[in-house]
Design a protein around this motif. Structure first.
Motif, PDB file in Angstrom:
ATOM      1  N   ALA A  23      29.133  46.229  -1.713  1.00 20.32           N
ATOM      2  CA  ALA A  23      28.673  46.263  -3.107  1.00 20.32           C
ATOM      3  C   ALA A  23      27.688  47.406  -3.335  1.00 20.32           C
ATOM      4  O   ALA A  23      27.541  47.891  -4.455  1.00 20.32           O
ATOM      5  CB  ALA A  23      28.033  44.931  -3.480  1.00 20.32           C
ATOM      6  N   LEU A  24      27.038  47.848  -2.286  1.00 16.78           N
ATOM      7  CA  LEU A  24      26.079  48.945  -2.379  1.00 16.78           C
ATOM      8  C   LEU A  24      26.770  50.304  -2.448  1.00 16.78           C
ATOM      9  O   LEU A  24      26.118  51.310  -2.726  1.00 16.78           O
ATOM     10  CB  LEU A  24      25.130  48.911  -1.180  1.00 16.78           C
ATOM     11  N   VAL A  25      28.075  50.330  -2.181  1.00 15.30           N
ATOM     12  CA  VAL A  25      28.827  51.586  -2.131  1.00 15.30           C
ATOM     13  C   VAL A  25      29.547  51.794  -3.467  1.00 15.30           C
ATOM     14  O   VAL A  25      30.423  51.005  -3.826  1.00 15.30           O
ATOM     15  CB  VAL A  25      29.853  51.560  -0.974  1.00 15.30           C
ATOM     16  N   PRO A  26      29.189  52.861  -4.205  1.00 15.83           N
ATOM     17  CA  PRO A  26      29.900  53.108  -5.458  1.00 15.83           C
ATOM     18  C   PRO A  26      31.291  53.671  -5.189  1.00 15.83           C
ATOM     19  O   PRO A  26      31.557  54.232  -4.127  1.00 15.83           O
ATOM     20  CB  PRO A  26      29.021  54.147  -6.170  1.00 15.83           C
ATOM     21  N   GLY A  27      32.151  53.540  -6.174  1.00 18.36           N
ATOM     22  CA  GLY A  27      33.487  54.105  -6.072  1.00 18.36           C
ATOM     23  C   GLY A  27      33.450  55.616  -6.197  1.00 18.36           C
ATOM     24  O   GLY A  27      32.419  56.213  -6.516  1.00 18.36           O
ATOM     25  N   GLU A  28      34.576  56.245  -5.961  1.00 18.39           N
ATOM     26  CA  GLU A  28      34.706  57.701  -6.027  1.00 18.39           C
ATOM     27  C   GLU A  28      34.237  58.254  -7.367  1.00 18.39           C
ATOM     28  O   GLU A  28      33.639  59.316  -7.425  1.00 18.39           O
ATOM     29  CB  GLU A  28      36.168  58.090  -5.774  1.00 18.39           C
ATOM     30  N   ASP A  29      34.498  57.507  -8.426  1.00 15.86           N
ATOM     31  CA  ASP A  29      34.122  57.955  -9.766  1.00 15.86           C
ATOM     32  C   ASP A  29      32.742  57.449 -10.187  1.00 15.86           C
ATOM     33  O   ASP A  29      32.377  57.550 -11.352  1.00 15.86           O
ATOM     34  CB  ASP A  29      35.178  57.517 -10.781  1.00 15.86           C
ATOM     35  N   GLY A  30      31.982  56.868  -9.230  1.00 19.60           N
ATOM     36  CA  GLY A  30      30.621  56.419  -9.491  1.00 19.60           C
ATOM     37  C   GLY A  30      30.495  55.009 -10.043  1.00 19.60           C
ATOM     38  O   GLY A  30      29.393  54.517 -10.241  1.00 19.60           O
ATOM     39  N   GLN A  31      31.610  54.338 -10.277  1.00 21.24           N
ATOM     40  CA  GLN A  31      31.569  52.999 -10.837  1.00 21.24           C
ATOM     41  C   GLN A  31      31.419  51.947  -9.742  1.00 21.24           C
ATOM     42  O   GLN A  31      31.702  52.195  -8.581  1.00 21.24           O
ATOM     43  CB  GLN A  31      32.812  52.716 -11.693  1.00 21.24           C
ATOM     44  N   LYS A  32      30.971  50.748 -10.162  1.00 25.57           N
ATOM     45  CA  LYS A  32      30.865  49.622  -9.232  1.00 25.57           C
ATOM     46  C   LYS A  32      32.271  49.079  -8.983  1.00 25.57           C
ATOM     47  O   LYS A  32      33.065  48.940  -9.915  1.00 25.57           O
ATOM     48  CB  LYS A  32      29.969  48.545  -9.832  1.00 25.57           C
ATOM     49  N   ILE A  33      32.562  48.764  -7.732  1.00 26.91           N
ATOM     50  CA  ILE A  33      33.899  48.299  -7.359  1.00 26.91           C
ATOM     51  C   ILE A  33      33.799  46.990  -6.593  1.00 26.91           C
ATOM     52  O   ILE A  33      32.913  46.817  -5.759  1.00 26.91           O
ATOM     53  CB  ILE A  33      34.614  49.348  -6.477  1.00 26.91           C
ATOM     54  N   ASN A  34      34.721  46.089  -6.867  1.00 24.08           N
ATOM     55  CA  ASN A  34      34.883  44.900  -6.041  1.00 24.08           C
ATOM     56  C   ASN A  34      35.843  45.316  -4.919  1.00 24.08           C
ATOM     57  O   ASN A  34      37.059  45.312  -5.093  1.00 24.08           O
ATOM     58  CB  ASN A  34      35.456  43.742  -6.859  1.00 24.08           C
ATOM     59  N   TRP A  35      35.288  45.700  -3.800  1.00 18.72           N
ATOM     60  CA  TRP A  35      36.087  46.262  -2.705  1.00 18.72           C
ATOM     61  C   TRP A  35      37.026  45.225  -2.090  1.00 18.72           C
ATOM     62  O   TRP A  35      38.085  45.583  -1.581  1.00 18.72           O
ATOM     63  CB  TRP A  35      35.176  46.846  -1.630  1.00 18.72           C
ATOM     64  N   ILE A  36      36.654  43.973  -2.113  1.00 20.02           N
ATOM     65  CA  ILE A  36      37.486  42.916  -1.524  1.00 20.02           C
ATOM     66  C   ILE A  36      38.722  42.668  -2.381  1.00 20.02           C
ATOM     67  O   ILE A  36      39.802  42.403  -1.874  1.00 20.02           O
ATOM     68  CB  ILE A  36      36.676  41.606  -1.379  1.00 20.02           C
ATOM     69  N   ASN A  37      38.554  42.749  -3.687  1.00 19.82           N
ATOM     70  CA  ASN A  37      39.659  42.515  -4.625  1.00 19.82           C
ATOM     71  C   ASN A  37      39.829  43.766  -5.477  1.00 19.82           C
ATOM     72  O   ASN A  37      39.601  43.749  -6.679  1.00 19.82           O
ATOM     73  CB  ASN A  37      39.361  41.279  -5.481  1.00 19.82           C
ATOM     74  N   TYR A  38      40.227  44.854  -4.837  1.00 24.12           N
ATOM     75  CA  TYR A  38      40.309  46.164  -5.478  1.00 24.12           C
ATOM     76  C   TYR A  38      41.347  46.139  -6.598  1.00 24.12           C
ATOM     77  O   TYR A  38      42.474  45.704  -6.399  1.00 24.12           O
ATOM     78  CB  TYR A  38      40.686  47.219  -4.434  1.00 24.12           C
ATOM     79  N   LYS A  39      40.952  46.598  -7.760  1.00 20.13           N
ATOM     80  CA  LYS A  39      41.849  46.636  -8.919  1.00 20.13           C
ATOM     81  C   LYS A  39      42.497  48.017  -9.026  1.00 20.13           C
ATOM     82  O   LYS A  39      41.828  49.001  -9.292  1.00 20.13           O
ATOM     83  CB  LYS A  39      41.071  46.344 -10.203  1.00 20.13           C
ATOM     84  N   THR A  40      43.808  48.071  -8.809  1.00 15.06           N
ATOM     85  CA  THR A  40      44.522  49.343  -8.944  1.00 15.06           C
ATOM     86  C   THR A  40      44.875  49.627 -10.396  1.00 15.06           C
ATOM     87  O   THR A  40      45.149  50.775 -10.743  1.00 15.06           O
ATOM     88  CB  THR A  40      45.827  49.342  -8.124  1.00 15.06           C
ATOM     89  N   GLY A  41      44.923  48.582 -11.223  1.00 14.73           N
ATOM     90  CA  GLY A  41      45.329  48.754 -12.615  1.00 14.73           C
ATOM     91  C   GLY A  41      46.838  48.731 -12.800  1.00 14.73           C
ATOM     92  O   GLY A  41      47.326  48.875 -13.911  1.00 14.73           O
ATOM     93  N   ILE A  42      47.569  48.543 -11.717  1.00 16.09           N
ATOM     94  CA  ILE A  42      49.035  48.487 -11.759  1.00 16.09           C
ATOM     95  C   ILE A  42      49.459  47.095 -11.274  1.00 16.09           C
ATOM     96  O   ILE A  42      49.080  46.682 -10.172  1.00 16.09           O
ATOM     97  CB  ILE A  42      49.679  49.565 -10.852  1.00 16.09           C
TER      98      ILE A  42
END
Length: 154
Positions: A23-42
């Motif tokens: 949770a402390l690690v931002p995504g590539e685009d700087g947004q907060k990510i739920n890494w366990i349940n990653y949302k691809t949007g597809i």
């Protein structure tokens, strides 16, 4: 040997801890990510991590129920293969037809941890985290560029 309930609690403890750590690690685009349940949007496209008493796996799973669309999505990933492997800094295994634990056909692109580890041994957790963290971050970096090529599957 653990009871089913004990095994479930240990797995939950690992994944909760990993999620809190990431949770402390931002995504590539700087947004907060739920890494366990990653949302691809597809729909039907997932980035998954799995660990059991012998192995750890990380993979891209294409689970579209229509075989033709599933294979088109897999082919689209193949066009991005060089970019994916460059972000990951390693080769992953490609399987156009993989049957999951329930016998359902999917497509998978993934990597298995080569050393024997167990999510049920807390002393193995650092190895599991060291396996999952950089690969999930690399998948996110890849997806921040490649996702636009998958918009037709939304």
């Amino acid at each position: 040997m653990y009871s089913r309930e004990e095994a479930k609690k240990l797995k939950e403890k690992f994944w909760t801890g990993f999620g809190q750590f990431m949770a402390l690690v931002p995504g590539e685009d700087g947004q907060k990510i739920n890494w366990i349940n990653y949302k691809t949007g597809i729909r039907h496209l997932f980035f998954r991590m799995d660990a059991d008493n012998k192995n750890a796996h990380i993979y891209i799973e294409i689970a579209h129920p229509d075989e033709g669309i599933r294979l088109l999505m897999f082919e689209q990933f193949q066009t991005y293969r060089t970019l994916l492997h460059a972000e990951l800094d390693e080769e992953w295994e490609w399987d156009a037809t993989y049957y999951d634990a329930y016998g359902k056909p999917t497509s998978r692109i993934g990597k298995r941890l080569d050393t024997r580890v167990s999510v049920f041994r807390q002393e193995d957790w650092p190895d599991l985290i060291a396996f999952f963290k950089p690969r999930m971050m690399a998948l996110d970096a890849f997806w921040s560029t490649a996702r636009y090529g998958f918009d037709l599957f939304k």
